[in-house]
Design an enzyme around this catalytic site. Structure first.
Site, PDB file in Angstrom:
ATOM      1  N   ALA A  68     -90.053 -89.591 -94.617  1.00 32.36           N
ATOM      2  CA  ALA A  68     -89.249 -88.353 -95.016  1.00 32.36           C
ATOM      3  C   ALA A  68     -90.009 -87.168 -94.301  1.00 32.36           C
ATOM      4  O   ALA A  68     -91.031 -87.154 -93.899  1.00 32.36           O
ATOM      5  CB  ALA A  68     -89.260 -88.151 -96.439  1.00 32.36           C
ATOM      6  N   ASP A  69     -89.014 -86.153 -93.998  1.00 34.27           N
ATOM      7  CA  ASP A  69     -89.733 -85.101 -93.674  1.00 34.27           C
ATOM      8  C   ASP A  69     -88.680 -83.854 -94.309  1.00 34.27           C
ATOM      9  O   ASP A  69     -87.165 -83.919 -94.730  1.00 34.27           O
ATOM     10  CB  ASP A  69     -89.254 -84.747 -92.102  1.00 34.27           C
ATOM     11  N   THR A  70     -89.361 -82.657 -94.667  1.00 33.50           N
ATOM     12  CA  THR A  70     -88.668 -81.690 -95.358  1.00 33.50           C
ATOM     13  C   THR A  70     -88.783 -80.318 -94.857  1.00 33.50           C
ATOM     14  O   THR A  70     -90.037 -80.087 -94.171  1.00 33.50           O
ATOM     15  CB  THR A  70     -89.433 -81.630 -96.900  1.00 33.50           C
TER      16      THR A  70
END
Length: 197
Positions: A68-70
């Site tokens: 994931a990346d935010t």
């Protein structure tokens, strides 16, 4: 075997809530490769890059890799991790009294099949004084967090409300991640000890 392609303790803690047993492995993916895209495209490209890098190392294993990346986005600008306390204060004062969007991109792959998505959640910040921003930055909590705050920590006192997924703001939208994992045969809470005292 499930593998979380992240060194983030927050994502590991969130993933463990599904009752899933997993290993962690950092990808070494260069996130600047995802630059020049819209925020949604950016987080999705970064999540895919991380997942594919780890999956390539485990080729033929059948392991399911989750990444994931935010990004915190305000006025079209991506506010990443602050470069230091002064940068954290600058970001916090930009967010003060305004609404921003947190985008989290997630990718799940076993090397043959890939499921990915982006979640967007709106976050309303209370107005804060520069003194409050300086004091919070000095705690060190903002140092490794996009937008220079952690909603699940002390930074949560600045959040007036959200419209969307709280766990996405933390870094891993659980409901959508569980749905993606079901595509790989995952059954939530199977063979776990979450309910044992």
């Amino acid at each position: 075997m499930y593998v979380l392609a992240s060194a983030s303790p927050r994502r590991a803690e969130l993933l463990s809530r599904l009752g899933i047993r997993f290993e962690t492995e950092t990808s070494g993916f260069d996130e600047t490769c995802a630059a020049g895209k819209t925020p949604e495209e950016y987080v999705l490209a970064a999540a895919k890059g991380k997942a594919e890098a780890v999956s390539a190392k485990r080729r033929g294993s059948g392991d399911v890799v989750i990444s994931a990346d935010t990004a915190v986005v305000l006025d079209g600008d991506i506010l990443g991790k602050p470069a230091g306390e002064d940068d954290a204060v600058r970001m916090l004062m930009r967010l003060s009294g305004r609404t921003h969007t947190v985008f989290t991109g997630v990718c799940v792959t076993n090397g043959e099949k890939t499921v990915s998505f982006v979640n967007g959640t709106q976050v309303d910040f209370l107005p804060l004084s520069e003194a409050e921003a300086v004091s919070y930055a000095a705690t060190g909590e903002p140092a490794d967090k996009a937008g220079a705050y952690g909603i699940q920590g002390a930074g949560g006192i600045f959040v007036k409300g959200i419209r969307g997924d709280y766990t996405s703001v933390m870094g891993l939208p659980l409901a959508q991640t569980a749905a993606a994992l079901r595509e790989f045969g995952f059954v939530p809470f199977e063979n776990n000890d979450l309910t044992k005292n």
